[in-house]
Design an enzyme around this catalytic site. Structure first.
Site, PDB file in Angstrom:
ATOM      1  NE  ARG A 118      14.329   0.594 -31.007  1.00  0.00           N
ATOM      2  CZ  ARG A 118      14.583   1.318 -29.916  1.00  0.00           C
ATOM      3  NH1 ARG A 118      15.791   1.319 -29.382  1.00  0.00           N
ATOM      4  NH2 ARG A 118      13.629   2.030 -29.349  1.00  0.00           N
ATOM      5  CG  HIS A 163      13.250   7.117 -29.604  1.00  0.00           C
ATOM      6  ND1 HIS A 163      13.938   5.926 -29.720  1.00  0.00           N
ATOM      7  CD2 HIS A 163      13.934   7.813 -28.671  1.00  0.00           C
ATOM      8  CE1 HIS A 163      14.980   5.920 -28.914  1.00  0.00           C
ATOM      9  NE2 HIS A 163      15.007   7.058 -28.258  1.00  0.00           N
ATOM     10  CD  GLU A 209      14.919   4.125 -22.852  1.00  0.00           C
ATOM     11  OE1 GLU A 209      14.961   5.331 -22.526  1.00  0.00           O
ATOM     12  OE2 GLU A 209      15.928   3.420 -22.941  1.00  0.00           O
ATOM     13  CG  ASN A 349      16.309   0.715 -24.989  1.00  0.00           C
ATOM     14  OD1 ASN A 349      16.256  -0.195 -25.823  1.00  0.00           O
ATOM     15  ND2 ASN A 349      15.831   1.916 -25.227  1.00  0.00           N
ATOM     16  CE1 TYR A 351      22.821   2.912 -23.865  1.00  0.00           C
ATOM     17  CE2 TYR A 351      20.496   2.653 -23.365  1.00  0.00           C
ATOM     18  CZ  TYR A 351      21.500   2.942 -24.260  1.00  0.00           C
ATOM     19  OH  TYR A 351      21.178   3.262 -25.558  1.00  0.00           O
ATOM     20  CD  GLU A 430      18.062   2.823 -27.123  1.00  0.00           C
ATOM     21  OE1 GLU A 430      18.716   3.413 -26.238  1.00  0.00           O
ATOM     22  OE2 GLU A 430      17.008   3.260 -27.603  1.00  0.00           O
TER      23      GLU A 430
HETATM   24  C1  FCB Z   1      18.231   5.728 -24.102  1.00  0.00           C
HETATM   25  C2  FCB Z   1      17.453   6.399 -25.219  1.00  0.00           C
HETATM   26  C3  FCB Z   1      18.297   6.735 -26.430  1.00  0.00           C
HETATM   27  C4  FCB Z   1      19.669   7.235 -26.053  1.00  0.00           C
HETATM   28  C5  FCB Z   1      20.313   6.339 -25.040  1.00  0.00           C
HETATM   29  C6  FCB Z   1      21.699   6.753 -24.634  1.00  0.00           C
HETATM   30  O1  FCB Z   1      17.549   5.866 -22.889  1.00  0.00           O
HETATM   31  O2  FCB Z   1      16.425   5.540 -25.638  1.00  0.00           O
HETATM   32  O3  FCB Z   1      17.576   7.649 -27.211  1.00  0.00           O
HETATM   33  O4  FCB Z   1      19.608   8.536 -25.642  1.00  0.00           O
HETATM   34  O5  FCB Z   1      19.506   6.267 -23.880  1.00  0.00           O
END
Ligand code: FCB
Length: 544
Positions: A118, A163, A209, A349, A351, A430
């Site tokens: 990607r 992006h 995002e 994404n 995290y 992600e």
């Molecule tokens: C996400 C972004 C990516 C990167 C990660 C850690 O929010 O999409 O570009 O910075 O965080």
């Protein structure tokens, strides 16, 4: 002779895993807990045939070559050169120099054995004026060559059209995402991509995002154009209560128009799919109180559903309509038709998991330092989101303050999206781990056992969500190599490969070797995935 030179890297990894100073060794010795037993060892073969494993990057974070071969300045090129916007004054002028080293990087990606890669297209590299006309042939050739070289090696290009880097000229001319004029310029940009690359690209993401981009650029002032107002910050321009809503509205309509164009003019011939990617934080109630449970629902609506609801159902989430007044834009009946069902897949994404605390019935004054600013306002859904409770973090810290390690969050967010959107196909576009700066000693830096444990644990929870029926089609690791991490600059490192800032040489970390073995279905070390899950869940739980 130092121990590092005496031992091969795999035996050194084993040594570290078994050393009592290492957290994994503790986890191995202390044995299992409830969650561990529920999860089987996760293997590649546990994921269905055709499931895409990949790595992800983005143009501004890796390319460099700021003004080469006809590229114009992007909003990020300009923003990073203003004092105070980025840690240490770092810039992406050179980044990882991927523009010149992309062939080497593609070899590296290939060596991992991934199915897909990607990456994103720099708008100002292919359309330096921002608009249709004046297509930069060198820019087209660059991305075409990336795509050809990936396909030659059997790797699917998974292309993000936008992006976060827009041509600066569009910001100067009409204010970028705050102006509806950008919708048609984005469609021209997307069309240029479909025309030039669509014969070889099967997976398109229109925008990365939009929810986080709207917040960071127009609420917190941390991304260009750096807009905000108190209590979110003291920027020279902006209105944090309204501008994020306007920017999101324009991004959603831009997506919907590009998607319609793709579906009508390109998809029938080219046969690809088109979707969008959302920053998908999971939330858990701060207390067992019903009001905090309601706050979780509002937080999810205000974050994930803010983008996905319009694209699936044709309007903003009812939860948002309830607490916003006229500041939440309205879609006309024609726009609703346009926007509804405008995605083939949902990109997540994932995290972080945060606590959500109600701010309707309880006080969340901005002076309460535990809460992120603005919890007592509609733009935040009247929710205070916090990474800690009673001074204890929700999970082990990483390189970014709100990204604590909470692997169960992967299953919870996938379940939420599955249930809300009737199990529409999803990709995890992600997921990744950054080392806390203070832990960048030699061991953690190259022998990154925590990054390995992170991916194993998150994959184990993803596999469980899929066993329970979630239709997830792929998983992309963020990221291939250490890169420009937006306002954190180069201090925050997510890479499978470290990048020497002086020479720009790439060196594989242990996690790169682990991923390679995982993708070949080989168990690469003695640490079982369930031990990794146990380790991370122990961290979260021990502190409750
Ligand atoms: C996400 C972004 C990516 C990167 C990660 C850690 O929010 O999409 O570009 O910075 O965080």
């Amino acid at each position: 002779m130092k121990v590092t030179t005496m031992l091969s890297s795999s035996s050194l990894l084993l040594f570290i895993l078994l050393s009592s100073a290492n957290p994994y060794a503790r986890a191995l010795q202390e044995g299992g807990n409830g969650i561990e037993e529920e999860l089987e060892d996760v293997k590649r073969s546990d994921f269905p045939t055709g499931f895409l494993f990949g790595v992800a990057t983005s143009s501004y974070q890796i390319e460099g070559a700021i003004l080469e071969d006809g590229k114009s300045l992007s909003n990020w090129d300009v923003f990073v050169h203003k004092n105070g916007n980025v840690n240490n004054g770092d810039t992406g002028d050179i980044a990882t120099d991927h523009y010149h080293r992309y062939l080497e990087d593609i070899e590296t990606i290939h060596s991992l054995g991934v199915d897909a890669y990607r990456f994103s297209i720099s708008w100002s590299r292919i359309l330096p004026n921002g608009k249709l006309g004046g297509v930069n042939a060198a820019g087209i050739m660059f991305y075409s060559s990336i795509i050809d070289n990936l396909l030659l090696r059997g790797i699917q290009p998974f292309v993000t059209i936008h992006h976060w880097d827009i041509p600066q000229v569009l910001s100067d001319e009409y204010g970028g995402w705050l102006n509806p004029l950008i919708q048609d310029d984005f469609v021209h940009f997307a069309e240029t991509c479909f025309k030039n690359f669509g014969d070889r690209v099967r997976y398109w993401v229109t925008i990365n995002e939009p929810n986080l981009a709207a917040d960071f650029a127009y609420e917190r002032g941390k991304h260009p154009p750096g807009h905000c107002s108190p209590p979110f910050g003291n920027c020279s321009a902006g209105n944090s209560d309204t501008e994020p809503l306007i920017a999101m509205h324009n991004m959603l309509l831009a997506h919907a128009k590009a998607s319609k164009l793709y579906r009508e003019q390109f998809q029938p011939k080219q046969g690809g799919v088109i979707g969008i990617v959302v920053h998908a934080i999971m939330y858990e109630p701060f207390t067992d109180d019903e009001h905090d449970k309601e706050a979780v629902k509002r937080a999810l609506a205000n974050n994930v559903a803010w983008a996905f609801d319009p694209l699936v159902f044709g309007d903003y989430p009812p939860e948002m309509r309830r607490y916003h007044r006229n500041e939440l834009p309205k879609f006309t009946p024609e726009e609703r038709l346009l926007i509804r069902d405008s995605i083939d897949f949902l990109g997540l994404n994932h995290y972080a998991t945060l606590y959500a605390k109600d701010c309707i019935r309880s006080s969340c004054a901005s002076s309460d330092s535990a809460c992120a600013p603005g919890g007592d306002r509609a733009i935040c859904g009247f929710v205070c989101t916090i990474a800690e409770r009673g001074g204890v973090l929700i999970g082990e810290p990483t390189g970014l303050p709100t990204f604590s390690v909470v692997p169960r969050g992967m299953e919870e967010i996938v379940d939420y999206v599955k249930n809300r959107y009737h199990n529409k196909p999803m990709f995890i576009t992600e997921n990744g781990y950054s080392t806390p700066p203070q832990q960048e000693q030699v061991d953690d830096f190259q022998l990154d056992v925590k990054r390995i444990a992170f991916h194993k644990a998150y994959l184990a929870f993803l596999a469980r969500a899929m066993r329970n029926g979630a239709d997830v089609r792929g998983y992309f690791v963020w990221t291939l190599m250490d890169d420009f991490e937006w306002s954190s600059g180069y201090d925050v490192k997510f890479g499978f490969y470290s990048v020497d800032r002086a020479t720009l040489n790439r060196t594989p970390r242990s996690s790169a070797k682990w991923y390679r073995n995982f993708l070949r279905n080989i168990s690469s070390d003695s640490m079982k995935p369930r031990t990794a899950v146990a380790f991370w869940s122990k961290v979260g739980r021990a502190e409750e």
